[in-house]
Each structure stands twice: as C-alpha cells, then as structure tokens.
Design an enzyme around this catalytic site. Structure first.
Site, short mmCIF file in Angstrom:
data_model
loop_
_atom_site.label_atom_id
_atom_site.label_comp_id
_atom_site.label_asym_id
_atom_site.label_seq_id
_atom_site.Cartn_x
_atom_site.Cartn_y
_atom_site.Cartn_z
N PRO A 267 0.84 -1.21 0.00
CA PRO A 267 0.00 0.00 0.00
C PRO A 267 0.88 1.25 0.00
O PRO A 267 1.75 1.40 0.83
CB PRO A 267 -0.78 -0.10 1.32
CG PRO A 267 -0.58 -1.47 1.83
CD PRO A 267 0.69 -2.00 1.23
N GLU A 268 0.64 2.12 -0.98
CA GLU A 268 1.37 3.39 -1.06
C GLU A 268 0.44 4.50 -0.57
O GLU A 268 -0.72 4.26 -0.26
CB GLU A 268 1.81 3.64 -2.50
CG GLU A 268 2.87 2.65 -3.01
CD GLU A 268 4.22 2.85 -2.33
OE1 GLU A 268 4.42 3.90 -1.67
OE2 GLU A 268 5.07 1.96 -2.45
#
Ligand SMILES: [Zn+2]
Length: 271
Positions: A2-3
């Site tokens: 997850p960015e």
C-alpha cells in the site's frame, strides 16, 4: 505494498464508518505484527470514542477520547468494515468492534503492519516527528525541494524517496514523476535547478492525485465482507516497461538500480 494513495483511499473508505463511533471491544488474534500488540489495549480502548481519523504519510491516526491509535498497513495490510461477529479468516489479526454493531478488521498476511497507541501528541511520536511535508500540501513545492537539495550529492530519485524530504513518494511514483518532469533519475539532487524542481513537485502532486482518484472507485469495497479494498493500478508510463517503447518518443525505456531499487526512465526524454 500500500502506497500513499491506497492509504488515503483507505482513510476515506473507513472514515464515515468509524468517526464518532464508540469502541465496544478490541480483539487481537496474534501476539505481534511489526511490533508486539499491547494486550492492555483490549482493556484500555473499550469505552473510548473515535472522534477523528487522519492520515500522516502512510500512517492512519485514529484519534480517541484519551489517546490515538497509530495504524500502518505495512507490506500487505488492509482494513475492512464488516458486521461484528463475521467469521475471521487467516491473517485477520485485529478487530475493533463498535457499539453500533460494525467492526473495523485489520488483515495483514505478512505482519509488517502496526497497531500501536499513544496517549500523547501522535505527531511527536518517534515514528512521525521527523517526517517531511505531505506532498499534497502547499508546504511541498519546487522552491522547498530546491532549497532542501542544496549541496546534496545523492541522486534525485533517492532524494525524493527519502521520507525526510517528502512523505509518500514510493518507488513507482518516483519513476513516474521524474518521467513526467523529464528529469533523469540519476542526476545529483544538488545539481537540479529551481524550474526543474517546480516541474517535479507539480508532477508528484498530479500523479498522487490521479492515483487517489483512481482509488475512489474502490471506496465502496470497504463496506463489503469479501471486498478487496484499496489496491489499484494506474496507467504507468515508464515503471516496469524496460525495453518497451517510450510513450512519447518510441525509444526503448531503460532500467537500472539506484539504491537497490529498480528505476525506469527514457534516456532521450529525460535529461
Ligand atoms: Zn522518450
């Protein structure tokens, strides 16, 4: 992994379901994620109300009546809103059950996430206090980058991926933003001029904003027991396209390693 855009999408997805909710029960099904889960929280959190949820870098901050939950999704974490009592599956490690019968469930197969609590100002916490500005705020600009880069010899890609420079520019977004700004990723950070830094800060803001908009379509999934929320892919222009024709000039995209991270760029468009 997850960015920042996925974490922002997660924030928007869970926020209406947890804000102003009172915690009834906190359940841990494992002893530790990245750090040990504090069993005392199972006594301390019930009865507290979450009055606000915010994001700082890739941390989610759940502000409660007496303190703040600091949550990080690590490499593989995700959050869902489900009815309390929904049968847990493997890797469902944390449940926060609310008095309205809903549950915030944290799933994290690789256990690199974090679920910790502080009763002091979370922004002074050791995980947060040294972080650079948020990329989508006015504090982050080309002028800011130019001043911060003065005299720095590291590559511009490593410079913008450093969380002390700016938060949330991961490997994919760094390659894509440098391509959009037409700057070679291996340029020394201190040798790049002000106008080019203005182009770069604009490119970073645009790319992150586009990714967040793309994630907006997944927000409803946070409300589905079987949904796979939060992850989405954008149209990538250079990342992962080694040897393929550049979308602008048709020359082959190059790749190289910078600071152990794969880096993609077009040697004729980026200078
Ligand atoms: Zn090109």
């Amino acid at each position: 992994m997850p960015e920042l855009p996925e974490v922002e999408t997660t924030l928007r997805g869970i926020s209406p379901h947890v804000t102003d909710r009172t915690i009834l029960e906190c359940i841990f099904r494992t002893a530790k994620l990245r750090w040990p889960l504090d069993p005392a929280l199972c006594h301390h959190l019930p009865g507290q109300k979450i009055y606000k949820v915010e994001r700082r870098a890739k941390y989610l901050l759940l502000f409660c009546t007496q303190g703040t939950i600091i949550l990080h999704l690590g490499m593989s974490g995700s959050l869902r809103i489900i009815p309390a009592g929904t049968t847990e599956r493997k890797h469902d490690h944390v449940d926060l059950i609310f008095t309205d019968g809903q549950c915030l469930r944290m799933t994290d197969p690789r256990k690199f996430g974090a679920f910790i609590y502080t009763d002091t100002d979370p922004f002074t916490h050791k995980l947060l206090y040294s972080l650079g500005p948020e990329p989508l705020t006015d504090a982050f600009s080309g002028d800011y980058l130019y001043v911060a880069a003065k005299g720095r010899k590291l590559t511009i890609k490593q410079f913008i991926m450093d969380q002390k420079t700016v938060v949330g520019v991961g490997n994919i977004y760094a390659s894509e933003a440098l391509f959009r700004a037409k700057i070679r990723p291996d340029r020394a950070a201190g040798k790049v001029g002000l106008n080019r830094y203005r182009n770069l800060s604009r490119a970073i803001k645009e790319i992150l904003t586009e990714a967040i908009s793309a994630g907006g379509t997944t927000i409803n999934d946070f409300n589905q027991a079987d949904g796979k929320p939060g992850y989405f892919t954008q149209q990538l222009q250079v990342y992962g396209r080694s040897g393929k024709p550049c979308v602008i000039c048709d020359q082959p995209v190059h790749s190289q390693h910078l600071g152990q991270r794969s880096t993609f760029f077009c040697p004729s468009c980026q200078r």
